[in-house]
Design a protein around this motif. Structure first.
Motif, PDB file in Angstrom:
ATOM      1  N   ILE A 133       0.839  -1.204   0.000  1.00  0.00           N
ATOM      2  CA  ILE A 133       0.000   0.000   0.000  1.00  0.00           C
ATOM      3  C   ILE A 133       0.871   1.251   0.000  1.00  0.00           C
ATOM      4  O   ILE A 133       0.585   2.234  -0.710  1.00  0.00           O
ATOM      5  N   ILE A 134       1.940   1.238   0.785  1.00  0.00           N
ATOM      6  CA  ILE A 134       2.844   2.389   0.829  1.00  0.00           C
ATOM      7  C   ILE A 134       3.492   2.624  -0.533  1.00  0.00           C
ATOM      8  O   ILE A 134       3.596   3.764  -1.014  1.00  0.00           O
ATOM      9  N   MET A 135       3.912   1.556  -1.188  1.00  0.00           N
ATOM     10  CA  MET A 135       4.514   1.704  -2.507  1.00  0.00           C
ATOM     11  C   MET A 135       3.489   2.165  -3.531  1.00  0.00           C
ATOM     12  O   MET A 135       3.829   2.856  -4.496  1.00  0.00           O
ATOM     13  N   ALA A 168      -1.003  14.678  -4.893  1.00  0.00           N
ATOM     14  CA  ALA A 168      -1.366  13.935  -3.690  1.00  0.00           C
ATOM     15  C   ALA A 168      -2.659  13.158  -3.893  1.00  0.00           C
ATOM     16  O   ALA A 168      -2.794  12.026  -3.415  1.00  0.00           O
ATOM     17  N   LEU A 169      -3.620  13.752  -4.618  1.00  0.00           N
ATOM     18  CA  LEU A 169      -4.884  13.054  -4.862  1.00  0.00           C
ATOM     19  C   LEU A 169      -4.678  11.796  -5.690  1.00  0.00           C
ATOM     20  O   LEU A 169      -5.301  10.755  -5.429  1.00  0.00           O
ATOM     21  N   LEU A 170      -3.804  11.857  -6.680  1.00  0.00           N
ATOM     22  CA  LEU A 170      -3.534  10.665  -7.493  1.00  0.00           C
ATOM     23  C   LEU A 170      -2.874   9.573  -6.659  1.00  0.00           C
ATOM     24  O   LEU A 170      -3.202   8.384  -6.796  1.00  0.00           O
ATOM     25  N   GLY A 171      -1.944   9.958  -5.805  1.00  0.00           N
ATOM     26  CA  GLY A 171      -1.330   8.968  -4.922  1.00  0.00           C
ATOM     27  C   GLY A 171      -2.346   8.334  -4.001  1.00  0.00           C
ATOM     28  O   GLY A 171      -2.336   7.105  -3.790  1.00  0.00           O
ATOM     29  N   ALA A 208      -3.668   4.353  -3.865  1.00  0.00           N
ATOM     30  CA  ALA A 208      -3.644   3.642  -2.584  1.00  0.00           C
ATOM     31  C   ALA A 208      -5.023   3.090  -2.236  1.00  0.00           C
ATOM     32  O   ALA A 208      -5.145   1.981  -1.715  1.00  0.00           O
ATOM     33  N   LEU A 209      -6.079   3.870  -2.520  1.00  0.00           N
ATOM     34  CA  LEU A 209      -7.441   3.407  -2.235  1.00  0.00           C
ATOM     35  C   LEU A 209      -7.795   2.194  -3.090  1.00  0.00           C
ATOM     36  O   LEU A 209      -8.374   1.213  -2.594  1.00  0.00           O
ATOM     37  N   LEU A 248     -10.906   1.828   5.031  1.00  0.00           N
ATOM     38  CA  LEU A 248     -10.979   3.238   5.435  1.00  0.00           C
ATOM     39  C   LEU A 248      -9.798   3.614   6.326  1.00  0.00           C
ATOM     40  O   LEU A 248      -9.201   4.692   6.158  1.00  0.00           O
ATOM     41  N   ALA A 249      -9.454   2.746   7.272  1.00  0.00           N
ATOM     42  CA  ALA A 249      -8.320   3.039   8.161  1.00  0.00           C
ATOM     43  C   ALA A 249      -7.018   3.133   7.368  1.00  0.00           C
ATOM     44  O   ALA A 249      -6.212   4.054   7.579  1.00  0.00           O
TER      45      ALA A 249
END
Length: 392
Positions: free
Chosen positions: A194-196, A241-244, A248-249, A279-280
């Motif tokens: 998820i971080i990547m 930031a929104l694309l990242g 991730a979502l 969500l978390a």
């Protein structure tokens, strides 16, 4: 704010228009969950299938009929290797990872030493590099301990000695970990993916909105507009930031239907990943996406070409990818400073979510503070670099 929103919409539109890059980001994000859980469940299912076979490969069965009889009484099937050539071939296949059952070698003097009260040496052949063979060795060690205990019990009983002397105390084990915590030992790699996803989701957009525009010659005309440089930087940063966060979502959501593909019943019973966990995970990535997006823009703003910016960003990619390894290399527990390191903080908190633990504000706030502080510093640097470019 209005000018920043205009730049935000423009950057977002440019990013979504590049369908080839968009597909390279979205397809891995959507396939991440199914592929990872399928591979993991396939490994666990193969280990469970091997355990259910209840077979033991033995060389020298004629040397230890009492041991072979004990193994068969435990409902195991004994597979005999008849000669030394078969044993050599079996060990070679075990070393190459072609077979996964360890080998039990019974010496020629096994029964003789047992009759004289001596301790014969039984050889358990496995390969630690072959994980499936190592897993099967545990069950075989249990059988050998059971045989030793039975022989000792019978010897004491024949001499009229109480067998309770063998076990002066009874041990009762109690595992404090719940099912989710036990499953997290197997799924501990999920937070790293998820971080990547956050990093690679923001990487292309961050480089394209800075070094890419400079290479195309569109950055300087944009800076000549009367809009404040802070608004331009904020708009670009918001889109990156929104694309990242979007990637991730999608990566987090991919693990929800992937649970239906689990082949291991035990893993399926323990691994619980629903809307609450999604969500978390997503909320925990907000400060990381904010900080990484701004940092990537700061590294790329001084680059003249997109490729130069890519080379400069490798340090960030390497550092972020190695952060989750810190907790794996420290089996003594999570240190308090983990929560102050971007990437490592999110990995620690997501592992806690997988274990079913409730997060406290004292755990979450350090990552939020560091993430947005990093974003503020990096964005100020980007704005100053843009003003310097206009001055030149």
């Amino acid at each position: 704010m209005k000018q920043a929103l205009i730049v935000f919409a423009k950057e977002l539109s440019d990013a979504l228009r590049d369908r080839r890059t968009l597909l390279r980001l979205l397809i891995p994000a959507l396939l991440m969950g199914p592929l990872l859980l399928m591979a993991l469940s396939s490994l666990i299912a193969s280990l469970e299938t091997q355990a259910e076979k209840r077979t033991v490969v033995v060389y020298g069965t004629q040397n230890g009929p009492s041991l072979v009889n004990f193994i068969q009484r435990q409902t195991y099937t004994v597979i005999t290797l008849g000669n030394a050539k078969m044993r050599e071939d079996y060990e070679a296949a075990l070393r190459r990872g072609k077979i996964f059952a360890p080998l039990l070698v019974i010496p020629a003097d096994f029964e003789k030493k047992l009759l004289h009260g001596e301790s014969p040496v039984v050889e358990l052949v496995t390969d630690s590099a072959n994980q499936r063979a190592s897993a099967g060795a545990g069950a075989l060690r249990g059988l050998l301990r059971g045989f030793s205990q039975e022989r000792a019990t019978l010897s004491l009983a024949l001499r009229g000695v109480s067998t309770e002397l063998l076990e002066p105390i009874d041990v009762s084990e109690r595992d404090l970990a719940n099912a989710q915590a036990r499953a997290s030992r197997l799924t501990a790699m999920i937070p790293m993916f998820i971080i990547m996803a956050v990093l690679y989701g923001a990487l292309t957009a961050a480089l394209d909105s800075t070094a890419g525009e400079r290479e195309r010659g569109s950055l300087e005309p944009l800076l000549m507009n009367p809009a404040p440089h802070g608004a331009i930087v904020a708009g670009k940063w918001g889109a990156v930031a929104l694309l990242g966060m979007a990637v991730a979502l999608l990566s987090s959501l991919s693990f929800v239907p992937a649970q239906w593909l689990l082949r291991s019943d035990s893993l399926q019973a323990m691994f619980q990943f629903g809307p609450g966990e999604v969500l978390a995970f997503w909320l925990l990535q907000i400060p990381l996406a904010a900080g990484l997006s701004a940092l990537l823009m700061a590294l790329a703003i001084r680059s003249k070409t997109f490729k130069e910016a890519q080379a400069g960003s490798t340090l960030v990619v390497t550092a972020v990818s190695l952060m989750p390894m810190v907790s794996l290399l420290n089996p003594g527990g999570d240190a308090p400073w983990y929560l102050w390191v971007p990437g490592l903080a999110q990995n620690t908190l997501m592992l806690a979510v997988l274990k079913g633990e409730a997060l406290r504000w004292s755990q979450v706030l350090p990552g939020v503070v560091v993430g947005f502080a990093l974003a503020a510093v990096a964005l100020m640097y980007v704005a100053r670099s843009m003003r310097a470019a206009v001055a030149r």
